[in-house]
Design a protein around this motif. Structure first.
Motif, PDB file in Angstrom:
ATOM      1  N   GLN A  65       0.832  -1.206   0.000  1.00  0.00           N
ATOM      2  CA  GLN A  65       0.000   0.000   0.000  1.00  0.00           C
ATOM      3  C   GLN A  65       0.868   1.259   0.000  1.00  0.00           C
ATOM      4  O   GLN A  65       0.586   2.218  -0.718  1.00  0.00           O
ATOM      5  N   TRP A  66       1.938   1.249   0.771  1.00  0.00           N
ATOM      6  CA  TRP A  66       2.822   2.417   0.811  1.00  0.00           C
ATOM      7  C   TRP A  66       3.612   2.562  -0.478  1.00  0.00           C
ATOM      8  O   TRP A  66       3.882   3.682  -0.921  1.00  0.00           O
ATOM      9  N   MET A  67       3.974   1.448  -1.092  1.00  0.00           N
ATOM     10  CA  MET A  67       4.639   1.530  -2.383  1.00  0.00           C
ATOM     11  C   MET A  67       3.706   2.158  -3.406  1.00  0.00           C
ATOM     12  O   MET A  67       4.123   2.988  -4.217  1.00  0.00           O
ATOM     13  N   ALA A  68       2.433   1.778  -3.373  1.00  0.00           N
ATOM     14  CA  ALA A  68       1.445   2.356  -4.292  1.00  0.00           C
ATOM     15  C   ALA A  68       1.335   3.868  -4.069  1.00  0.00           C
ATOM     16  O   ALA A  68       1.289   4.637  -5.039  1.00  0.00           O
ATOM     17  N   ARG A  69       1.297   4.301  -2.821  1.00  0.00           N
ATOM     18  CA  ARG A  69       1.188   5.736  -2.527  1.00  0.00           C
ATOM     19  C   ARG A  69       2.394   6.513  -3.039  1.00  0.00           C
ATOM     20  O   ARG A  69       2.254   7.576  -3.654  1.00  0.00           O
ATOM     21  N   VAL A  70       3.588   5.993  -2.769  1.00  0.00           N
ATOM     22  CA  VAL A  70       4.798   6.671  -3.239  1.00  0.00           C
ATOM     23  C   VAL A  70       4.846   6.649  -4.768  1.00  0.00           C
ATOM     24  O   VAL A  70       5.224   7.646  -5.399  1.00  0.00           O
ATOM     25  N   SER A  71       4.421   5.550  -5.368  1.00  0.00           N
ATOM     26  CA  SER A  71       4.409   5.456  -6.831  1.00  0.00           C
ATOM     27  C   SER A  71       3.476   6.496  -7.440  1.00  0.00           C
ATOM     28  O   SER A  71       3.795   7.095  -8.477  1.00  0.00           O
ATOM     29  N   HIS A  72       2.340   6.724  -6.807  1.00  0.00           N
ATOM     30  CA  HIS A  72       1.417   7.750  -7.318  1.00  0.00           C
ATOM     31  C   HIS A  72       2.020   9.144  -7.192  1.00  0.00           C
ATOM     32  O   HIS A  72       1.848   9.990  -8.079  1.00  0.00           O
ATOM     33  N   LEU A  73       2.737   9.393  -6.118  1.00  0.00           N
ATOM     34  CA  LEU A  73       3.424  10.671  -5.963  1.00  0.00           C
ATOM     35  C   LEU A  73       4.478  10.850  -7.058  1.00  0.00           C
ATOM     36  O   LEU A  73       4.601  11.926  -7.651  1.00  0.00           O
ATOM     37  N   ILE A  74       5.211   9.797  -7.331  1.00  0.00           N
ATOM     38  CA  ILE A  74       6.228   9.859  -8.386  1.00  0.00           C
ATOM     39  C   ILE A  74       5.562  10.103  -9.746  1.00  0.00           C
ATOM     40  O   ILE A  74       6.100  10.823 -10.585  1.00  0.00           O
ATOM     41  N   LYS A  75       4.384   9.515  -9.969  1.00  0.00           N
ATOM     42  CA  LYS A  75       3.653   9.766 -11.221  1.00  0.00           C
ATOM     43  C   LYS A  75       3.297  11.252 -11.340  1.00  0.00           C
ATOM     44  O   LYS A  75       3.343  11.820 -12.437  1.00  0.00           O
ATOM     45  N   LEU A  76       2.941  11.881 -10.241  1.00  0.00           N
ATOM     46  CA  LEU A  76       2.654  13.322 -10.278  1.00  0.00           C
ATOM     47  C   LEU A  76       3.908  14.124 -10.636  1.00  0.00           C
ATOM     48  O   LEU A  76       3.828  15.112 -11.379  1.00  0.00           O
ATOM     49  N   ILE A  77       5.056  13.694 -10.121  1.00  0.00           N
ATOM     50  CA  ILE A  77       6.319  14.361 -10.458  1.00  0.00           C
ATOM     51  C   ILE A  77       6.612  14.167 -11.944  1.00  0.00           C
ATOM     52  O   ILE A  77       7.046  15.104 -12.626  1.00  0.00           O
ATOM     53  N   GLN A  78       6.375  12.953 -12.457  1.00  0.00           N
ATOM     54  CA  GLN A  78       6.546  12.713 -13.895  1.00  0.00           C
ATOM     55  C   GLN A  78       5.635  13.632 -14.700  1.00  0.00           C
ATOM     56  O   GLN A  78       6.058  14.231 -15.693  1.00  0.00           O
ATOM     57  N   PHE A  79       4.388  13.715 -14.298  1.00  0.00           N
ATOM     58  CA  PHE A  79       3.422  14.573 -14.981  1.00  0.00           C
ATOM     59  C   PHE A  79       3.902  16.022 -15.001  1.00  0.00           C
ATOM     60  O   PHE A  79       3.890  16.683 -16.043  1.00  0.00           O
ATOM     61  N   ALA A  80       4.339  16.527 -13.863  1.00  0.00           N
ATOM     62  CA  ALA A  80       4.807  17.909 -13.784  1.00  0.00           C
ATOM     63  C   ALA A  80       6.023  18.125 -14.682  1.00  0.00           C
ATOM     64  O   ALA A  80       6.143  19.163 -15.343  1.00  0.00           O
ATOM     65  N   SER A  81       6.908  17.139 -14.739  1.00  0.00           N
ATOM     66  CA  SER A  81       8.094  17.249 -15.593  1.00  0.00           C
ATOM     67  C   SER A  81       7.712  17.302 -17.061  1.00  0.00           C
ATOM     68  O   SER A  81       8.245  18.113 -17.829  1.00  0.00           O
ATOM     69  N   LEU A  82       6.792  16.438 -17.472  1.00  0.00           N
ATOM     70  CA  LEU A  82       6.355  16.447 -18.866  1.00  0.00           C
ATOM     71  C   LEU A  82       5.551  17.708 -19.184  1.00  0.00           C
ATOM     72  O   LEU A  82       5.660  18.261 -20.275  1.00  0.00           O
ATOM     73  N   LEU A  83       4.773  18.156 -18.241  1.00  0.00           N
ATOM     74  CA  LEU A  83       3.994  19.372 -18.434  1.00  0.00           C
ATOM     75  C   LEU A  83       4.913  20.569 -18.640  1.00  0.00           C
ATOM     76  O   LEU A  83       4.629  21.457 -19.441  1.00  0.00           O
ATOM     77  N   PHE A  84       6.027  20.557 -17.971  1.00  0.00           N
ATOM     78  CA  PHE A  84       6.979  21.656 -18.060  1.00  0.00           C
ATOM     79  C   PHE A  84       7.528  21.813 -19.480  1.00  0.00           C
ATOM     80  O   PHE A  84       7.783  22.922 -19.926  1.00  0.00           O
ATOM     81  N   VAL A  85       7.735  20.701 -20.183  1.00  0.00           N
ATOM     82  CA  VAL A  85       8.313  20.777 -21.528  1.00  0.00           C
ATOM     83  C   VAL A  85       7.254  20.759 -22.626  1.00  0.00           C
ATOM     84  O   VAL A  85       7.579  20.792 -23.797  1.00  0.00           O
ATOM     85  N   SER A  86       5.991  20.700 -22.253  1.00  0.00           N
ATOM     86  CA  SER A  86       4.939  20.622 -23.261  1.00  0.00           C
ATOM     87  C   SER A  86       4.560  22.004 -23.776  1.00  0.00           C
ATOM     88  O   SER A  86       4.890  23.016 -23.182  1.00  0.00           O
TER      89      SER A  86
END
Length: 150
Positions: free
Chosen positions: A42-63
């Protein structure tokens, strides 16, 4: 300045890979870090979702918002998310988030996509990320779909 920002974008996009490698290679360190009262999956899932948000923000930055994403971006994203959905549907949270490495008994699954694709979860994630990346080069709105579906 641009080089420094580009480096941060690359780190943001690639962040999950060392995280997943660490958990797969050294699972007991994660179990110990979570403690006895917390479910490591469950905690791995939570951290993974946070990392997905960081990925999203990174891609959004270059879009950019100048044009509509190419058709192949949608195809990659749809196929990737379909594979991820099937894996999660068959394995559940514990099976998807390394439960077997954390000492949980996860039943062996041979149905689609496991009987046809080696490591379908990784293939689905990579296809989704590529679809989002190609789409983000032409439209920032496309990136949000990856975070919502992952």
């Amino acid at each position: 300045m641009v080089l420094g920002l580009s480096l941060w974008v690359c780190v943001g996009v690639l962040l999950p890979f060392p995280y997943y490698y660490w958990l797969w290679t050294y699972p007991q360190t994660w179990v110990d870090l979570c403690g006895k009262r917390r479910d490591p999956c469950q905690w791995m899932a939570r951290v993974s979702h946070l990392i997905k948000l960081i990925q999203f923000a990174s891609l959004l930055f270059v879009s950019s918002t100048l044009s509509f994403p190419p058709w192949y971006s949608f195809a990659l994203l749809i196929v990737g998310q379909f594979l991820n959905f099937k894996v999660y549907q068959l394995l559940g949270e514990s099976g998807t988030y390394y439960g077997v490495r954390f000492g949980k008994d996860i039943p062996w699954v041979t149905g689609f996509p496991f009987g046809y694709i080696k490591d379908p979860q990784y293939v689905g994630s990579i296809l989704s990320l590529l679809g989002c990346l190609f789409g983000s080069l032409s439209s920032m709105y496309f990136c949000g779909f990856l975070v919502m579906c992952s």
